[in-house]
Write a protein that holds these residues in place. Structure first.
Motif, PDB file in Angstrom:
ATOM      1  N   THR A   1      14.236   8.459   1.447  1.00 59.09           N
ATOM      2  CA  THR A   1      15.561   9.103   1.978  1.00 59.09           C
ATOM      3  C   THR A   1      16.229  10.061   1.172  1.00 59.09           C
ATOM      4  OG1 THR A   1      16.606   7.249   0.485  1.00 59.09           O
ATOM      5  CG2 THR A   1      16.068   6.692   3.058  1.00 59.09           C
ATOM      6  N   PHE A   2      15.389  10.661   0.210  1.00 60.29           N
ATOM      7  CA  PHE A   2      16.053  11.682  -0.532  1.00 60.29           C
ATOM      8  C   PHE A   2      14.872  12.772  -1.238  1.00 60.29           C
ATOM      9  CE2 PHE A   2      16.612  13.450  -5.040  1.00 60.29           C
ATOM     10  CZ  PHE A   2      17.853  14.122  -4.743  1.00 60.29           C
ATOM     11  N   SER A   3      15.013  14.033  -1.093  1.00 55.98           N
ATOM     12  CA  SER A   3      14.235  14.978  -1.836  1.00 55.98           C
ATOM     13  C   SER A   3      14.937  16.142  -1.921  1.00 55.98           C
ATOM     14  CB  SER A   3      13.002  15.041  -0.810  1.00 55.98           C
ATOM     15  OG  SER A   3      13.418  15.771   0.333  1.00 55.98           O
ATOM     16  N   ALA A   4      14.680  16.706  -3.104  1.00 55.34           N
ATOM     17  CA  ALA A   4      15.489  18.150  -3.645  1.00 55.34           C
ATOM     18  C   ALA A   4      14.446  18.752  -4.139  1.00 55.34           C
ATOM     19  CB  ALA A   4      16.571  17.656  -4.590  1.00 55.34           C
ATOM     20  N   GLY A   5      14.829  20.215  -4.491  1.00 58.00           N
ATOM     21  CA  GLY A   5      13.939  21.135  -4.922  1.00 58.00           C
ATOM     22  C   GLY A   5      12.474  21.177  -4.665  1.00 58.00           C
ATOM     23  N   GLY A   6      11.333  21.237  -5.553  1.00 58.59           N
ATOM     24  CA  GLY A   6      10.130  21.265  -5.262  1.00 58.59           C
ATOM     25  C   GLY A   6       9.546  20.022  -4.604  1.00 58.59           C
ATOM     26  N   GLN A   7      10.521  19.023  -4.586  1.00 57.02           N
ATOM     27  CA  GLN A   7       9.887  18.039  -3.944  1.00 57.02           C
ATOM     28  C   GLN A   7      10.047  17.762  -2.226  1.00 57.02           C
ATOM     29  OE1 GLN A   7      12.075  14.606  -5.535  1.00 57.02           O
ATOM     30  NE2 GLN A   7      11.093  14.379  -7.353  1.00 57.02           N
TER      31      GLN A   7
ATOM     32  N   LYS B   1       0.799  -1.073  -0.107  1.00 61.47           N
ATOM     33  CA  LYS B   1       0.067  -0.122  -0.056  1.00 61.47           C
ATOM     34  C   LYS B   1       0.999   1.223  -0.105  1.00 61.47           C
ATOM     35  CE  LYS B   1      -1.998   1.611   3.684  1.00 61.47           C
ATOM     36  NZ  LYS B   1      -2.924   1.655   4.903  1.00 61.47           N
ATOM     37  N   GLU B   2       1.840   1.285   0.858  1.00 66.55           N
ATOM     38  CA  GLU B   2       2.686   2.517   0.854  1.00 66.55           C
ATOM     39  C   GLU B   2       3.709   2.321  -0.306  1.00 66.55           C
ATOM     40  OE1 GLU B   2       2.699   5.027   2.192  1.00 66.55           O
ATOM     41  OE2 GLU B   2       1.587   4.972   4.191  1.00 66.55           O
ATOM     42  N   GLY B   3       4.023   1.197  -0.896  1.00 67.71           N
ATOM     43  CA  GLY B   3       4.953   0.727  -1.758  1.00 67.71           C
ATOM     44  C   GLY B   3       4.473   1.696  -3.078  1.00 67.71           C
ATOM     45  N   PHE B   4       3.000   1.541  -3.316  1.00 70.12           N
ATOM     46  CA  PHE B   4       2.787   2.100  -4.559  1.00 70.12           C
ATOM     47  C   PHE B   4       1.959   3.511  -4.453  1.00 70.12           C
ATOM     48  CE2 PHE B   4       2.660  -2.678  -5.534  1.00 70.12           C
ATOM     49  CZ  PHE B   4       3.383  -2.483  -6.835  1.00 70.12           C
ATOM     50  N   ASN B   5       1.891   3.915  -2.871  1.00 69.67           N
ATOM     51  CA  ASN B   5       1.442   5.167  -2.805  1.00 69.67           C
ATOM     52  C   ASN B   5       2.564   6.161  -2.825  1.00 69.67           C
ATOM     53  OD1 ASN B   5       0.033   7.459  -2.103  1.00 69.67           O
ATOM     54  ND2 ASN B   5       0.092   6.974   0.150  1.00 69.67           N
ATOM     55  N   THR B   6       3.087   6.523  -4.098  1.00 66.63           N
ATOM     56  CA  THR B   6       4.158   7.498  -4.198  1.00 66.63           C
ATOM     57  C   THR B   6       3.707   8.772  -4.430  1.00 66.63           C
ATOM     58  OG1 THR B   6       4.086   7.056  -6.727  1.00 66.63           O
ATOM     59  CG2 THR B   6       5.684   5.721  -5.343  1.00 66.63           C
ATOM     60  N   ALA B   7       3.170   9.319  -3.381  1.00 66.65           N
ATOM     61  CA  ALA B   7       2.502  10.656  -3.209  1.00 66.65           C
ATOM     62  C   ALA B   7       3.570  11.842  -3.424  1.00 66.65           C
ATOM     63  CB  ALA B   7       1.967  10.907  -1.876  1.00 66.65           C
ATOM     64  N   THR B   8       4.949  11.538  -3.323  1.00 64.30           N
ATOM     65  CA  THR B   8       5.846  12.748  -3.279  1.00 64.30           C
ATOM     66  C   THR B   8       6.181  12.483  -4.853  1.00 64.30           C
ATOM     67  OG1 THR B   8       7.578  10.711  -2.943  1.00 64.30           O
ATOM     68  CG2 THR B   8       6.979  12.324  -1.239  1.00 64.30           C
ATOM     69  N   GLY B   9       5.902  11.884  -5.788  1.00 66.89           N
ATOM     70  CA  GLY B   9       6.172  11.800  -7.047  1.00 66.89           C
ATOM     71  C   GLY B   9       7.829  11.695  -7.550  1.00 66.89           C
ATOM     72  N   GLY B  10       8.154  11.632  -8.603  1.00 69.73           N
ATOM     73  CA  GLY B  10       9.540  11.828  -9.269  1.00 69.73           C
ATOM     74  C   GLY B  10      10.666  10.778  -8.479  1.00 69.73           C
ATOM     75  N   LEU B  11      11.771  11.318  -8.548  1.00 73.35           N
ATOM     76  CA  LEU B  11      12.773  10.227  -7.816  1.00 73.35           C
ATOM     77  C   LEU B  11      12.741  10.086  -6.373  1.00 73.35           C
ATOM     78  CD1 LEU B  11      15.549   8.856  -7.880  1.00 73.35           C
ATOM     79  CD2 LEU B  11      16.760  11.089  -7.529  1.00 73.35           C
ATOM     80  N   SER B  12      12.157  11.290  -5.537  1.00 71.48           N
ATOM     81  CA  SER B  12      11.834  10.879  -4.153  1.00 71.48           C
ATOM     82  C   SER B  12      10.699   9.707  -4.188  1.00 71.48           C
ATOM     83  CB  SER B  12      11.320  12.278  -3.731  1.00 71.48           C
ATOM     84  OG  SER B  12      10.867  12.289  -2.406  1.00 71.48           O
ATOM     85  N   GLY B  13       9.601   9.981  -4.797  1.00 70.97           N
ATOM     86  CA  GLY B  13       8.581   8.936  -4.902  1.00 70.97           C
ATOM     87  C   GLY B  13       9.177   7.691  -5.166  1.00 70.97           C
ATOM     88  N   ASN B  14      10.043   7.491  -6.023  1.00 69.79           N
ATOM     89  CA  ASN B  14      10.232   6.327  -6.482  1.00 69.79           C
ATOM     90  C   ASN B  14      11.400   5.473  -5.519  1.00 69.79           C
ATOM     91  OD1 ASN B  14       9.377   6.105  -9.207  1.00 69.79           O
ATOM     92  ND2 ASN B  14      11.003   7.204  -9.979  1.00 69.79           N
ATOM     93  N   ILE B  15      12.099   6.367  -4.698  1.00 71.77           N
ATOM     94  CA  ILE B  15      12.940   5.836  -3.620  1.00 71.77           C
ATOM     95  C   ILE B  15      12.043   5.415  -2.373  1.00 71.77           C
ATOM     96  CG2 ILE B  15      14.643   6.332  -1.796  1.00 71.77           C
ATOM     97  CD1 ILE B  15      15.725   8.432  -3.841  1.00 71.77           C
ATOM     98  N   LYS B  16      10.914   6.218  -2.296  1.00 72.58           N
ATOM     99  CA  LYS B  16       9.746   5.507  -1.175  1.00 72.58           C
ATOM    100  C   LYS B  16       9.242   4.347  -1.614  1.00 72.58           C
ATOM    101  CE  LYS B  16       5.545   7.122   0.829  1.00 72.58           C
ATOM    102  NZ  LYS B  16       4.575   6.049   0.192  1.00 72.58           N
ATOM    103  N   ALA B  17       8.882   4.012  -2.705  1.00 72.28           N
ATOM    104  CA  ALA B  17       8.476   2.965  -3.170  1.00 72.28           C
ATOM    105  C   ALA B  17       9.451   1.716  -3.034  1.00 72.28           C
ATOM    106  CB  ALA B  17       8.253   2.957  -4.682  1.00 72.28           C
TER     107      ALA B  17
END
Length: 263
Positions: free
Chosen positions: A160-166, A114-130
């Motif tokens: 474990t990573f976010s940058a810019g608008g993320q 459920k959390e794996g596919f809930n990539t609410a952060t989007g982009g690279l940040s969301g992919n790392i969360k997944a």
């Protein structure tokens, strides 16, 4: 996608390597309470069990725990050293938190899709969360209800990573995960599944006592299942959140009642 996952793995590895640098010694307290671990052979070993996470990063308790056995405590020394244990080392542990509340964790095999596919952060940040959620299966989950129906509380793992608008979005997503853990259950030692309002009604139906209370409307926590729908017939997100937020009350009221009164 492969490149993204490889970068995610590198980021995650770097982050974890940093997070494991915790060589802080521990000074014994006068009112020290001993918890215990259960090793892979089923042996109970008492000692000081120190939670690895706190209110800000509760998911860290699911990754590892710090432990020093009673037999390894040297009272002639001012401070004691911990061993770091993970789900590959032990089956379960019991610790006391900063409020002296007993906390019980068991090693389970469960992937938080459920959390794996809930990539609410989007982009690279969301992919790392997944990646963080979909690659973790063996983990410690906190036992919140024991009995024929055993319920665990399980947190998702943030990016474990976010940058810019993320950054702002990632921070809000992490806050949501911090305040909204999943509740999963196993009935009579069976498969571990997510506990939902609909599932709660099904798993108590084999007990005439609980089923009777359900039918008569005695369980207040099972009444909030009215689902508003949009013109396209899709569930409105706020309504889904309302229903999901009721699960802790279901555990406290319904599952407790079932475990105490049903054979």
């Amino acid at each position: 996608m492969k490149k993204v996952l490889l970068l995610s793995l590198f980021t995650l590895t770097s982050f974890n390597a940093y997070a494991q640098e915790d060589n802080t010694d521990y000074e014994l307290r006068t009112d020290e309470k001993y918890g215990y671990i259960i090793d892979k052979g089923g042996k109970k070993v008492e000692g000081i069990v120190r939670l690895n996470g706190d209110a800000m990063n509760p998911w860290s308790n699911q990754k590892k725990v710090k432990f020093v056995a009673v037999s390894d405590i040297d009272k002639s020394k001012k401070k004691q050293k911990f061993k770091t244990l993970d789900p590959d080392d032990i089956k379960e542990y019991v610790a006391f938190d900063e409020n002296n509340e007993e906390r019980h964790f068991e090693m389970i095999k469960y992937t938080n899709t459920k959390e794996g596919f809930n990539t609410a952060t989007g982009g690279l940040s969301g992919n790392i969360k997944a990646f963080n959620n979909l690659t973790k299966s063996n983990q410690f989950a906190e036992v919140v209800q024991d009995g024929k129906i055993k319920v665990y509380k399980l947190y998702g793992y943030p990016t474990t990573f976010s940058a810019g608008g993320q950054i702002e979005v990632a921070e809000k997503e992490t806050e949501r995960m911090r305040n909204s853990p999943s509740y999963i259950y196993s009935k009579k030692g069976g498969k571990i599944e997510e506990l939902t309002l609909a599932k709660a009604k099904i798993i108590i139906a084999d007990c005439s006592y609980a089923k009777g209370k359900l039918t008569s409307g005695s369980y207040a926590s099972l009444k909030n299942d009215e689902k508003k729908r949009s013109g396209l017939g899709r569930l409105i997100k706020s309504q889904i959140d309302d229903v999901m937020s009721n699960v802790p009350e279901i555990v406290e009221e319904v599952i407790t009642d079932y475990n105490e009164n049903c054979n």
